[in-house]
Motif scaffolding. Sequence first.
Motif, short mmCIF file in Angstrom:
data_model
loop_
_atom_site.label_atom_id
_atom_site.label_comp_id
_atom_site.label_asym_id
_atom_site.label_seq_id
_atom_site.Cartn_x
_atom_site.Cartn_y
_atom_site.Cartn_z
N GLY A 185 23.12 9.05 34.61
CA GLY A 185 23.29 10.44 35.00
C GLY A 185 22.02 11.16 35.40
N ILE A 186 21.06 10.43 35.98
CA ILE A 186 19.88 11.10 36.53
C ILE A 186 20.19 11.43 37.98
CG2 ILE A 186 17.42 10.86 37.08
CD1 ILE A 186 17.51 10.52 34.22
N PRO A 187 20.22 12.70 38.34
CA PRO A 187 20.52 13.04 39.73
C PRO A 187 19.40 12.56 40.66
CG PRO A 187 20.33 15.02 38.34
CD PRO A 187 19.92 13.86 37.51
N ALA A 188 19.76 12.16 41.85
CA ALA A 188 18.80 11.66 42.86
C ALA A 188 17.89 10.59 42.26
CB ALA A 188 17.96 12.80 43.43
N ALA A 189 18.52 9.61 41.61
CA ALA A 189 17.76 8.60 40.87
C ALA A 189 16.75 7.87 41.75
CB ALA A 189 18.73 7.59 40.25
N ALA A 190 17.12 7.56 42.98
CA ALA A 190 16.24 6.79 43.85
C ALA A 190 14.93 7.53 44.10
CB ALA A 190 16.93 6.50 45.18
N ARG A 191 15.00 8.85 44.09
CA ARG A 191 13.79 9.63 44.33
C ARG A 191 13.05 9.90 43.01
NH1 ARG A 191 12.92 14.88 44.62
NH2 ARG A 191 15.11 15.37 44.31
N ARG A 192 13.81 10.21 41.97
CA ARG A 192 13.19 10.60 40.69
C ARG A 192 12.54 9.42 39.97
NH1 ARG A 192 14.37 15.36 38.13
NH2 ARG A 192 12.34 14.88 37.28
N ILE A 193 12.90 8.20 40.35
CA ILE A 193 12.44 7.03 39.60
C ILE A 193 10.91 6.92 39.62
CG2 ILE A 193 12.62 5.40 41.52
CD1 ILE A 193 13.66 3.36 39.44
N ASP A 194 10.28 7.43 40.68
CA ASP A 194 8.82 7.32 40.74
C ASP A 194 8.11 8.49 40.08
OD1 ASP A 194 8.42 4.81 42.01
OD2 ASP A 194 9.32 5.68 43.80
N ASP A 195 8.86 9.34 39.40
CA ASP A 195 8.24 10.44 38.67
C ASP A 195 7.73 9.95 37.32
OD1 ASP A 195 8.66 12.18 40.64
OD2 ASP A 195 10.34 13.24 39.71
N TYR A 196 6.82 10.73 36.78
CA TYR A 196 6.31 10.43 35.44
C TYR A 196 7.20 11.09 34.39
CZ TYR A 196 2.12 8.47 37.46
OH TYR A 196 1.25 7.67 38.15
N PRO A 197 7.17 10.58 33.16
CA PRO A 197 8.04 11.14 32.12
C PRO A 197 7.91 12.66 31.98
CG PRO A 197 7.05 9.12 31.32
CD PRO A 197 6.45 9.37 32.68
N HIS A 198 6.70 13.19 32.18
CA HIS A 198 6.56 14.64 31.96
C HIS A 198 7.25 15.46 33.04
CE1 HIS A 198 3.10 13.88 34.63
NE2 HIS A 198 3.26 15.12 35.00
N HIS A 199 7.74 14.82 34.07
CA HIS A 199 8.49 15.55 35.08
C HIS A 199 9.95 15.74 34.68
CE1 HIS A 199 5.28 13.89 37.93
NE2 HIS A 199 5.06 15.18 37.80
N PHE A 200 10.35 15.11 33.57
CA PHE A 200 11.75 15.19 33.15
C PHE A 200 11.92 16.08 31.93
CE2 PHE A 200 11.42 11.23 35.46
CZ PHE A 200 12.61 11.15 36.16
N SER A 201 13.09 16.66 31.80
CA SER A 201 13.39 17.46 30.60
C SER A 201 13.76 16.52 29.46
CB SER A 201 14.55 18.40 30.90
OG SER A 201 15.72 17.63 31.10
N GLY A 202 13.86 17.08 28.25
CA GLY A 202 14.16 16.26 27.08
C GLY A 202 15.43 15.45 27.22
#
Lengths: 331, 328
Positions: free
Chosen positions: A141-158
């Motif tokens: 359930g991560i929206p736009a997973a293909a794009r968000r996958i290269d983000d660092y953990p601190h870019h995500f909420s808890g």
Amino acid sequence: MADPLLSVRDLVVEFPTRRGTLRALDRVSFDIMPGEVLGMVGESGAGKSITGAAIIGLIEPPGRIAGGEIRLKGERIDTLRPEALRRIRGKRIGMVFQDPLTSLNPLYTVAQQLIETIRTHIDCSEAEARKRAVALLDRVGIPAAARRIDDYPHHFSGGMRQRVVIALALCAEPELVIADEPTTALDVSVQSQIIEVLKDICAERGAAVMLITHDMGVIAETADRVAVLYAGRVAEIGPVREVITEALHPYTRGLMGSIPTLTQESDRLVQIPGAMPRLNAIPQGCAFNPRCDRAFAPCFTDRPELLALAGGRQVACWLHDTAKAQEVPHG
Amino acid sequence: MIAFIIRRLLQSVIVMIAVAAVSFTLFRFVGDPINSMVGQETSIADRQALRDSLGLNDPIVLQFGRFLGNALQGEFGISYRLQMPVTELILQRLPATVELALVSGLLAFVLGLSLGVYTALRRRGVLSNIIMTASLIGVSLPTFLIGVLLIWVFAVELRWLPSNGRGEVVALGDCWSTGLLTHSGRLALILPAITLGLYQMTLIMRLVRAEMLEVLRADYIKFARARGLSARAVNFGHALKNTLVPVITITGLQLGSIIAFAIITETVFNWPGVGALFINSVRFVDVPVMAAYLMMIALIFVVINLIVDLLYYAVDPRLRVDRAGKAH
């Protein structure tokens, strides 16, 4: 009855300290069936997390498994060499920890952590691992997973990070997932979503779950069976509905009585008097005897073993031992 | 990122101006430079004339401005003692110090890092305990004593290594002379490099060990283990990289102080570097050299700090503010 996926027998975990050896787990036994969700409840310090750590072979030294055995599909895993055990971790038993904010390495992207884990356990190319990782993130359930996958953990909420953690725990398709209080550190509003994701994805893949929590609400909604731990011992195991509606062990009964409900009118919640004994001061006989309102003679001298009762229920209480219970003065 | 660099550069300029002000006041407080330039028989009128011609009677701000302007062009005047342009003097001796500092810095970093990681991973091992105990000696013995001890053992008793000097040097282009290309140059470098680097090494080692132990307790390390990653991947891929963030800062600053405090080692080993030059300048109140040395050291610190900040960016993604907009 099918063979259990995980079978824990008489597991003893000890921590040697300067003032003697502490028994964190004292002859704990339970089974987990394939595809089943086993809830594990108990107060802080009852030994829930230690049980999880013992199964996966990650008890912090100087703690050690001092007795009993752990079998995964019949194969003994508690005596495996570290390297063999490492291959089981992640591959056959996945683990989700409590705090998603600190569970992910801040210096690597989600993609790097997922791909590293996938390629540790599954022989595949980087590109293929990445494809799997994206699909998995999408599934949790991560929206736009293909794009968000290269983000660092601190870019995500808890809540999103806990989804990533679940994806990481499940990326090598383990048969068993140990979830150690997976929602305790989260907002109430996202707790149920996370439990939902965990439960659905495990059901989909036929993975069993050992859900460690002190939230009876979560257990009631999610688990098939529940094991109640008290002072490092199993008090009661049974199908979740029966345990909640008619608990056999006085401790479980007290635990259920302390849950507020909307339907039941009552002025005060039931409270269990006293506190769980410290590990170095566990009383003789039943560990619960100082707080139990129904304790009688044998409770103070002999430790009750887990008794198998009808309906797949087990309880460690002399009240349910037909031979001893006759001595009860008044029921 | 660009804005960050510009901001840091501006801060650096302010630091440099402050240091320049301190250097400049050296001229004022160390005594009347005229006295050290002329003989005792010089008349007061002559002195006044000299003072005027040197611009020493101008307002202080004007003098400081002139000093700054000259410093920007690398012009620090003539050494009182050696009667040579200060800049030339320093540049002549800089290669010796830079080589010594880089070699001992590298030695300290590589050994400190590996020993630190080793002692953290084998926390209860016998060898770890020996290393930790030995490191106490490195931290507590003063540099000059270590230097003298090394000379005594390796130069006087064993006669393996030279006790002083730089050995043969080879000129590289116009402005650099290196001892690294000759056998005697390399031999001569060993003892001073160990002396200068030992303290830094033990410091880095203890820091790495403490940081590593801290990181190894972190949840993400537990989770990495629970995912079945190999010990190597966990220890070196996940733990070490997180350890490096604070280690980089200290190491960077230590490199600065290695150059700045090479003075003692250079004196002990009679190493022809800027540190020895500075000590001699202090002895003869050679103010232009002292001022230039001060400015040079400040510049080195500022530049290293800037590099350290940029390294942070490379290591820790959380600092890359330009991507923070994506967080939600």
